[in-house]
Design an enzyme around this catalytic site. Sequence first.
Site, PDB file in Angstrom:
ATOM      1  N   LYS A  97     -10.144   0.318  -2.047  1.00  0.00           N
ATOM      2  CA  LYS A  97     -10.254  -0.081  -0.642  1.00  0.00           C
ATOM      3  C   LYS A  97     -11.639   0.245  -0.081  1.00  0.00           C
ATOM      4  O   LYS A  97     -12.103   1.381  -0.164  1.00  0.00           O
ATOM      5  CB  LYS A  97      -9.164   0.627   0.163  1.00  0.00           C
ATOM      6  CG  LYS A  97      -9.031   0.173   1.608  1.00  0.00           C
ATOM      7  CD  LYS A  97      -7.867   0.906   2.262  1.00  0.00           C
ATOM      8  CE  LYS A  97      -7.603   0.436   3.672  1.00  0.00           C
ATOM      9  NZ  LYS A  97      -6.473   1.196   4.282  1.00  0.00           N
ATOM     10  N   GLU A 118       0.843  -1.178   0.000  1.00  0.00           N
ATOM     11  CA  GLU A 118       0.000   0.000   0.000  1.00  0.00           C
ATOM     12  C   GLU A 118       0.890   1.244   0.000  1.00  0.00           C
ATOM     13  O   GLU A 118       1.961   1.259   0.606  1.00  0.00           O
ATOM     14  CB  GLU A 118      -0.876  -0.012   1.247  1.00  0.00           C
ATOM     15  CG  GLU A 118      -1.827   1.160   1.378  1.00  0.00           C
ATOM     16  CD  GLU A 118      -2.640   1.110   2.659  1.00  0.00           C
ATOM     17  OE1 GLU A 118      -3.786   1.571   2.639  1.00  0.00           O
ATOM     18  OE2 GLU A 118      -2.130   0.595   3.683  1.00  0.00           O
ATOM     19  N   CYS A 147      -4.706  -3.646   3.311  1.00  0.00           N
ATOM     20  CA  CYS A 147      -4.414  -3.254   4.686  1.00  0.00           C
ATOM     21  C   CYS A 147      -5.564  -3.516   5.661  1.00  0.00           C
ATOM     22  O   CYS A 147      -5.774  -4.641   6.096  1.00  0.00           O
ATOM     23  CB  CYS A 147      -3.971  -1.795   4.705  1.00  0.00           C
ATOM     24  SG  CYS A 147      -3.102  -1.312   6.236  1.00  0.00           S
TER      25      CYS A 147
END
Length: 301
Positions: free
Chosen positions: A130, A56, A172
Amino acid sequence: STPSSSHQADSQQDGGCVIAACQMTSIKDKEQNLSTGRCLIARAAKLNAKVVFLPEAFDFIGESAGDALALAEGIDGPLVNGYKEMAKQHSVWLSLGGMHEKGPADDAERIFNTHLLISSDGEVVQSYRKTHLFECEIPNQVSLHESRWTIPGSKIVPPVESPAGKIGMAICYDLRFPEMSLALAKQGADILTYPSAFTVPTGLAHWEVLLRARAIETQCYVVAAAQTGKHNSKRQSYGHAMIVDPWGCVVACCHEGTDVCVAQIDSTYQKKIRAEMPVFEHRRHDLYTPVQSVSPSNPGQ
């Protein structure tokens, strides 16, 4: 004995696809980060990796939301074009684990956090924005509120066939939501990838145990490229990029600093685990709500 007891011997005989998880310390300087990415991909290719995973914020980590807005690009911009050329040059697939993608005109004060998969032909074959945004306030340690500058994605995307198997894409903080990993596994994922920039306090407590849990419950390989070290005066990341096998064993891990670790994907071993412990067949959907798989035609189902 456990299914993992013969893993090393089996993987050497299997000749499975080699993958690489990368670790880096992104800063505000995009050109320097690009140079680091170029070196990591070259190193991974020399180690015979066919799929290379970057973390990321591989593009940059700024010091403010203003930096994120000023430095963000579109997927068709020069940054991604540079990585497309690297994919072709080294004949590797690339997982670019979360770039600052410029937002739409009607939400110009925020960006998307976008994970891209690029084939060895230099084509973007899938993108995932995301969905779970990190909001954390630990007094005197961590203050991060991703929603202030990031637009949440609206869907889980189906796993993508690659030389290493079907890759399920996440980023993440998505790691903390097993519903997402189970949905990707039900759609046929062989590999789950969690490119990250974990904070130090949360990384020390939860990073490895979460990655191993996602691998065990889905019987997938888990690949976690990571940011590490101090990015600026306000922010540092935990590191410990790693690859976990479907039995939950850490089979590769980066050392401190900028690094690459590699492992073989052993599909025979993975099939053995799933056959010997068929947890997806044993689920009691009569007792709890089933996790729905993702569908290309209807991502909400």
